[in-house]
Design a protein around this motif. Structure first.
Motif, PDB file in Angstrom:
ATOM      1  N   ARG A  86       0.884  -1.297  -0.018  1.00 51.33           N
ATOM      2  CA  ARG A  86      -0.048   0.144   0.192  1.00 51.33           C
ATOM      3  C   ARG A  86       0.845   1.244   0.026  1.00 51.33           C
ATOM      4  NH1 ARG A  86      -2.720  -2.763   4.113  1.00 51.33           N
ATOM      5  NH2 ARG A  86      -2.407  -1.239   5.643  1.00 51.33           N
ATOM      6  N   THR A  87       1.906   1.287   0.692  1.00 51.35           N
ATOM      7  CA  THR A  87       2.794   2.367   0.725  1.00 51.35           C
ATOM      8  C   THR A  87       3.377   2.652  -0.732  1.00 51.35           C
ATOM      9  OG1 THR A  87       3.387   1.870   3.010  1.00 51.35           O
ATOM     10  CG2 THR A  87       4.871   3.461   1.886  1.00 51.35           C
ATOM     11  N   ARG A  88       3.889   1.485  -1.117  1.00 56.37           N
ATOM     12  CA  ARG A  88       4.456   1.904  -2.552  1.00 56.37           C
ATOM     13  C   ARG A  88       3.438   2.340  -3.411  1.00 56.37           C
ATOM     14  NH1 ARG A  88       5.888  -3.046  -3.235  1.00 56.37           N
ATOM     15  NH2 ARG A  88       7.776  -2.931  -2.274  1.00 56.37           N
ATOM     16  N   PHE A  89       2.238   1.750  -3.295  1.00 59.39           N
ATOM     17  CA  PHE A  89       1.147   2.179  -4.388  1.00 59.39           C
ATOM     18  C   PHE A  89       0.794   3.662  -4.337  1.00 59.39           C
ATOM     19  CE2 PHE A  89      -3.197   3.557  -5.148  1.00 59.39           C
ATOM     20  CZ  PHE A  89      -3.596   2.744  -6.476  1.00 59.39           C
ATOM     21  N   ARG A  90       0.868   3.910  -2.954  1.00 55.60           N
ATOM     22  CA  ARG A  90       0.513   5.836  -2.615  1.00 55.60           C
ATOM     23  C   ARG A  90       1.661   6.408  -3.067  1.00 55.60           C
ATOM     24  NH1 ARG A  90      -1.413   3.759   2.452  1.00 55.60           N
ATOM     25  NH2 ARG A  90       0.755   4.108   3.196  1.00 55.60           N
ATOM     26  N   GLN A  91       3.105   6.026  -2.959  1.00 47.17           N
ATOM     27  CA  GLN A  91       4.212   6.744  -3.676  1.00 47.17           C
ATOM     28  C   GLN A  91       4.174   6.895  -5.263  1.00 47.17           C
ATOM     29  OE1 GLN A  91       7.481   4.333  -1.770  1.00 47.17           O
ATOM     30  NE2 GLN A  91       7.328   5.589  -0.157  1.00 47.17           N
ATOM     31  N   ARG A  92       3.889   5.799  -5.661  1.00 47.95           N
ATOM     32  CA  ARG A  92       3.868   5.541  -7.120  1.00 47.95           C
ATOM     33  C   ARG A  92       2.715   6.615  -7.793  1.00 47.95           C
ATOM     34  NH1 ARG A  92       6.243   1.755  -9.677  1.00 47.95           N
ATOM     35  NH2 ARG A  92       6.020   2.867 -11.511  1.00 47.95           N
ATOM     36  N   PHE A  93       1.422   6.604  -7.024  1.00 46.27           N
ATOM     37  CA  PHE A  93       0.384   7.145  -7.441  1.00 46.27           C
ATOM     38  C   PHE A  93       0.511   8.586  -7.380  1.00 46.27           C
ATOM     39  CE2 PHE A  93      -3.831   9.253  -7.170  1.00 46.27           C
ATOM     40  CZ  PHE A  93      -4.667   8.641  -7.698  1.00 46.27           C
TER      41      PHE A  93
ATOM     42  N   GLY B 152      -2.396  16.656  -8.917  1.00 46.99           N
ATOM     43  CA  GLY B 152      -3.579  16.891  -8.206  1.00 46.99           C
ATOM     44  C   GLY B 152      -3.584  16.110  -6.579  1.00 46.99           C
ATOM     45  N   ASP B 153      -4.839  16.491  -6.134  1.00 46.00           N
ATOM     46  CA  ASP B 153      -5.020  15.908  -4.706  1.00 46.00           C
ATOM     47  C   ASP B 153      -5.329  14.463  -4.630  1.00 46.00           C
ATOM     48  OD1 ASP B 153      -5.281  15.489  -2.280  1.00 46.00           O
ATOM     49  OD2 ASP B 153      -7.317  16.582  -1.717  1.00 46.00           O
ATOM     50  N   PRO B 154      -4.382  13.481  -4.350  1.00 45.27           N
ATOM     51  CA  PRO B 154      -4.605  11.998  -4.287  1.00 45.27           C
ATOM     52  C   PRO B 154      -5.839  11.677  -3.442  1.00 45.27           C
ATOM     53  CG  PRO B 154      -2.548  12.411  -2.993  1.00 45.27           C
ATOM     54  CD  PRO B 154      -3.025  13.666  -3.776  1.00 45.27           C
ATOM     55  N   GLY B 155      -6.271  12.378  -2.442  1.00 44.80           N
ATOM     56  CA  GLY B 155      -7.196  12.055  -1.472  1.00 44.80           C
ATOM     57  C   GLY B 155      -8.648  12.235  -2.240  1.00 44.80           C
ATOM     58  N   ARG B 156      -8.437  12.690  -3.340  1.00 47.31           N
ATOM     59  CA  ARG B 156      -9.839  13.050  -4.024  1.00 47.31           C
ATOM     60  C   ARG B 156     -10.236  11.591  -4.870  1.00 47.31           C
ATOM     61  NH1 ARG B 156     -10.495  18.782  -6.860  1.00 47.31           N
ATOM     62  NH2 ARG B 156     -12.709  17.955  -7.202  1.00 47.31           N
TER      63      ARG B 156
ATOM     64  N   TYR C  82      -7.255   5.673  -4.595  1.00 48.99           N
ATOM     65  CA  TYR C  82      -6.262   5.822  -3.508  1.00 48.99           C
ATOM     66  C   TYR C  82      -6.788   5.570  -2.190  1.00 48.99           C
ATOM     67  CZ  TYR C  82      -2.416   8.547  -1.438  1.00 48.99           C
ATOM     68  OH  TYR C  82      -1.287   9.104  -0.715  1.00 48.99           O
ATOM     69  N   LYS C  83      -7.927   6.150  -1.941  1.00 46.04           N
ATOM     70  CA  LYS C  83      -8.565   6.005  -0.752  1.00 46.04           C
ATOM     71  C   LYS C  83      -8.793   4.672  -0.032  1.00 46.04           C
ATOM     72  CE  LYS C  83     -11.824   9.154  -0.977  1.00 46.04           C
ATOM     73  NZ  LYS C  83     -12.722  10.231  -0.874  1.00 46.04           N
TER      74      LYS C  83
ATOM     75  N   LEU D 156       1.571  -0.146  -9.971  1.00 44.11           N
ATOM     76  CA  LEU D 156       1.754   0.636  -9.050  1.00 44.11           C
ATOM     77  C   LEU D 156       2.253   0.243  -7.687  1.00 44.11           C
ATOM     78  CD1 LEU D 156      -0.827   3.442  -9.300  1.00 44.11           C
ATOM     79  CD2 LEU D 156       1.328   3.234 -10.224  1.00 44.11           C
ATOM     80  N   PHE D 157       1.908  -1.276  -7.410  1.00 43.63           N
ATOM     81  CA  PHE D 157       2.125  -2.177  -6.266  1.00 43.63           C
ATOM     82  C   PHE D 157       3.652  -2.393  -6.187  1.00 43.63           C
ATOM     83  CE2 PHE D 157      -2.288  -2.488  -6.297  1.00 43.63           C
ATOM     84  CZ  PHE D 157      -2.588  -2.249  -4.881  1.00 43.63           C
ATOM     85  N   PHE D 158       4.341  -2.282  -7.370  1.00 42.68           N
ATOM     86  CA  PHE D 158       5.729  -3.060  -7.462  1.00 42.68           C
ATOM     87  C   PHE D 158       6.750  -1.892  -7.984  1.00 42.68           C
ATOM     88  CE2 PHE D 158       2.711  -6.435  -8.319  1.00 42.68           C
ATOM     89  CZ  PHE D 158       3.181  -7.221  -7.379  1.00 42.68           C
ATOM     90  N   GLU D 159       8.110  -1.913  -7.861  1.00 36.42           N
ATOM     91  CA  GLU D 159       9.061  -1.041  -8.229  1.00 36.42           C
ATOM     92  C   GLU D 159       9.036  -1.409  -9.627  1.00 36.42           C
ATOM     93  OE1 GLU D 159      10.735   1.264  -6.854  1.00 36.42           O
ATOM     94  OE2 GLU D 159       9.826   1.003  -4.921  1.00 36.42           O
ATOM     95  N   GLU D 160       9.258  -2.785  -9.905  1.00 39.00           N
ATOM     96  CA  GLU D 160       9.403  -3.186 -11.409  1.00 39.00           C
ATOM     97  C   GLU D 160       8.314  -4.469 -11.757  1.00 39.00           C
ATOM     98  OE1 GLU D 160      13.311  -4.415 -12.161  1.00 39.00           O
ATOM     99  OE2 GLU D 160      14.143  -2.326 -12.398  1.00 39.00           O
ATOM    100  N   THR D 161       7.738  -4.413 -13.101  1.00 32.04           N
ATOM    101  CA  THR D 161       6.828  -5.483 -13.210  1.00 32.04           C
ATOM    102  C   THR D 161       7.539  -6.480 -13.925  1.00 32.04           C
ATOM    103  OG1 THR D 161       5.964  -4.122 -14.985  1.00 32.04           O
ATOM    104  CG2 THR D 161       4.503  -4.318 -13.087  1.00 32.04           C
TER     105      THR D 161
END
Length: 256
Positions: free
Chosen positions: A185-192, A198-202, A206-207, A224-229
């Motif tokens: 989840r942390t990696r997803f938020r960073q990549r997103f 814009g505001d990812p909270g919208r 993301y939420k 978005l969940f991986f450094e490399e696919t």
């Protein structure tokens, strides 16, 4: 090993039925499509995800002789082989089973806790009985515990909930093709935040992911969940022979 890319999904399904007639000893596997369109607002059926994970696992372990893959399916990025290796574990008869650790493992692998197990990716704990339906398995399993030891493992019928026959061990594949644990989840938020303005909270996606909820259609956000696919070729052995069936280049252009 022979990897066969087919122009259409129907060709792959037909070969899956026909090859055993000519070579019954060959281990033939199909990597099915998600059967949803990119960025659809609903997820693939859990049986398809289960079959995909089981196929990739057998290919990775060298337990497949012929792999059938439709061209459109081969075009998608996949989770790296390390994801399957890290989130796959075994339960064996006679082993000790710590309830707290087991729940943590199941959560880490993406399994959902339910009152009655009916579909792949689910598990239930009721006193000294543990029911679970591993991804890639045709039947669910019931573990009978004596104190904290696995006394017996039996398959059971989903409809009648009656046990069928005993087995010595259970293989548990991850419930999804991406990690939904804290690190994922942390990696997803960073990549997103890196890729979208814009505001990812919208963003509902993301939420949901921030709260550990796999949104409908989340499979298409897998990178978005991986450094490399990975690609299909990362799972194939170096000695694999690639064969094309039908007009695969045209099928890939049409898919794109």
């Amino acid at each position: 090993m022979l990897a066969v890319l087919t122009a259409h999904a129907g060709d792959a399904h037909r070969l899956l039925q026909e090859i055993p007639w000519f070579a019954a000893n060959l281990r033939v596997r199909l990597l099915p499509d998600w059967e949803t369109l990119p960025y659809d607002s609903f997820s693939p059926h859990h049986d398809l995800v289960s079959e995909r994970l089981a196929t990739l696992y057998t290919v990775m372990r060298g337990e497949c002789d012929v792999l059938l893959v439709p061209a459109g399916t081969a075009a998608y990025r996949l989770s790296p082989p390390t994801h399957l290796a890290a989130y796959t574990f075994f339960l064996k008869q006679g082993e000790k089973l710590n309830a707290g650790q087991f729940r943590a493992q199941m959560t880490l692998a993406g399994y959902g806790h339910v009152t009655q197990v009916v579909a792949p990716g689910e598990y239930s704990v009721r006193g000294g009985l543990v029911d679970l339906f591993p991804m890639g398995s045709p039947l669910p399993y019931r573990l009978d515990l004596f104190d904290n030891e696995i006394e017996s493992i039996k398959t059971f019928d989903v409809d009648s909930q009656r046990t069928l026959y005993p087995v010595p061990e259970v293989r548990l594949l991850p419930a999804r093709e991406f990690p939904i644990d804290e690190q994922g989840r942390t990696r997803f938020r960073q990549r997103f935040r890196e890729l979208f303005e814009g505001d990812p909270g919208r963003s509902g996606i993301y939420k949901d992911v921030s709260n550990g909820i796999p949104s409908a259609g989340i499979e298409y956000w897998l990178p978005l969940f991986f450094e490399e696919t990975a690609t299909l070729f990362d799972y194939l052995p170096k000695t694999a022979v690639l064969c094309v069936h039908g007009n695969v280049p045209e099928a890939i252009r049409a898919f794109w």
